[in-house]
Design a protein around this motif. Structure first.
Motif, short mmCIF file in Angstrom:
data_model
loop_
_atom_site.label_atom_id
_atom_site.label_comp_id
_atom_site.label_asym_id
_atom_site.label_seq_id
_atom_site.Cartn_x
_atom_site.Cartn_y
_atom_site.Cartn_z
N SER A 125 0.84 -1.20 0.00
CA SER A 125 0.00 0.00 0.00
C SER A 125 0.87 1.26 0.00
CB SER A 125 -0.91 0.01 1.23
OG SER A 125 -0.15 0.24 2.40
N ARG A 126 0.24 2.40 -0.20
CA ARG A 126 0.97 3.67 -0.15
C ARG A 126 1.64 3.90 1.19
NH1 ARG A 126 -3.58 7.21 -1.46
NH2 ARG A 126 -4.60 5.60 -2.64
N SER A 127 1.04 3.35 2.25
CA SER A 127 1.62 3.51 3.59
C SER A 127 2.76 2.53 3.84
CB SER A 127 0.53 3.32 4.65
OG SER A 127 0.08 1.98 4.66
N GLY A 128 3.01 1.62 2.91
CA GLY A 128 4.10 0.66 3.06
C GLY A 128 3.70 -0.70 3.60
N GLN A 129 2.43 -0.87 3.90
CA GLN A 129 1.92 -2.15 4.43
C GLN A 129 1.79 -3.18 3.31
OE1 GLN A 129 1.66 -4.33 7.00
NE2 GLN A 129 0.62 -2.72 8.13
N TYR A 130 2.17 -4.42 3.60
CA TYR A 130 2.03 -5.50 2.63
C TYR A 130 0.71 -6.23 2.84
CZ TYR A 130 6.83 -5.08 1.07
OH TYR A 130 8.01 -4.60 0.53
N TYR A 131 0.03 -6.52 1.75
CA TYR A 131 -1.22 -7.29 1.75
C TYR A 131 -1.00 -8.54 0.91
CZ TYR A 131 -3.54 -3.26 3.76
OH TYR A 131 -3.92 -2.25 4.62
N TRP A 132 -1.49 -9.67 1.40
CA TRP A 132 -1.29 -10.97 0.78
C TRP A 132 -2.61 -11.65 0.47
CZ3 TRP A 132 3.54 -12.95 -0.32
CH2 TRP A 132 4.61 -12.24 0.20
N ALA A 133 -2.65 -12.37 -0.63
CA ALA A 133 -3.83 -13.17 -0.98
C ALA A 133 -3.37 -14.51 -1.53
CB ALA A 133 -4.69 -12.46 -2.01
N MET A 134 -4.07 -15.56 -1.13
CA MET A 134 -3.88 -16.89 -1.71
C MET A 134 -5.23 -17.34 -2.22
SD MET A 134 -3.02 -20.60 0.02
CE MET A 134 -1.24 -20.48 0.10
N GLU A 135 -5.29 -17.68 -3.50
CA GLU A 135 -6.52 -18.21 -4.09
C GLU A 135 -6.31 -19.70 -4.36
OE1 GLU A 135 -9.26 -16.44 -4.31
OE2 GLU A 135 -8.24 -14.58 -3.73
N ILE A 136 -7.30 -20.51 -3.98
CA ILE A 136 -7.22 -21.95 -4.14
C ILE A 136 -8.30 -22.37 -5.14
CG2 ILE A 136 -7.44 -24.19 -2.98
CD1 ILE A 136 -6.77 -21.48 -0.66
N ALA A 137 -7.88 -23.10 -6.17
CA ALA A 137 -8.79 -23.48 -7.26
C ALA A 137 -9.72 -24.62 -6.84
CB ALA A 137 -7.98 -23.91 -8.48
N LYS A 138 -10.86 -24.65 -7.51
CA LYS A 138 -11.83 -25.75 -7.34
C LYS A 138 -11.26 -27.01 -7.93
CE LYS A 138 -15.91 -22.86 -7.47
NZ LYS A 138 -17.10 -22.47 -8.17
#
Length: 115
Positions: free
Chosen positions: A102-115
């Protein structure tokens, strides 16, 4: 000590196709969906599952999200230590993992799991 947040990934979508059906979500698509969601969370500076039903309609069965560390290894360890996140990680199917800052320097993570 850096604060780290992870959100429960209790959003599992029941598969409506027979077990012999071809998996709906490809590995490339899961990676793309994970990156899009990480980018969106970073842009909004919000840790959430917003838009999951749209990702589910494109082949995701579950997702894990987190915020904090810049290291993929540390985020994966946090997910493994959480029973709900670890259960998602054990589901069969391709998994895409992505992060965005983010602009504030925070990291965001996502994991997507397939059907």
């Amino acid at each position: 000590m850096k604060s780290v947040w992870i959100v429960s990934a209790a959003m599992l979508v029941a598969a409506s196709t027979p077990a012999v059906a071809k998996p709906k979500g490809s590995c490339g698509l899961m990676q793309q969906l994970a990156q899009q969601h990480a980018n969106d969370m970073a842009r909004r500076q919000s840790l959430d599952h917003s838009g999951f039903m749209s990702r589910a309609s494109r082949g995701a069965r579950a997702e894990n999200v987190a915020m904090g560390y810049s290291s993929r290894a540390k985020i994966m360890a946090l997910w493994r230590a959480s029973p709900q996140h670890a259960a998602n990680m054990r589901l069969p199917g391709c998994k895409g993992v992505a992060s965005a800052r983010s602009r504030s320097g925070q990291y965001y993570w996502a994991m997507e799991i397939a059907k």
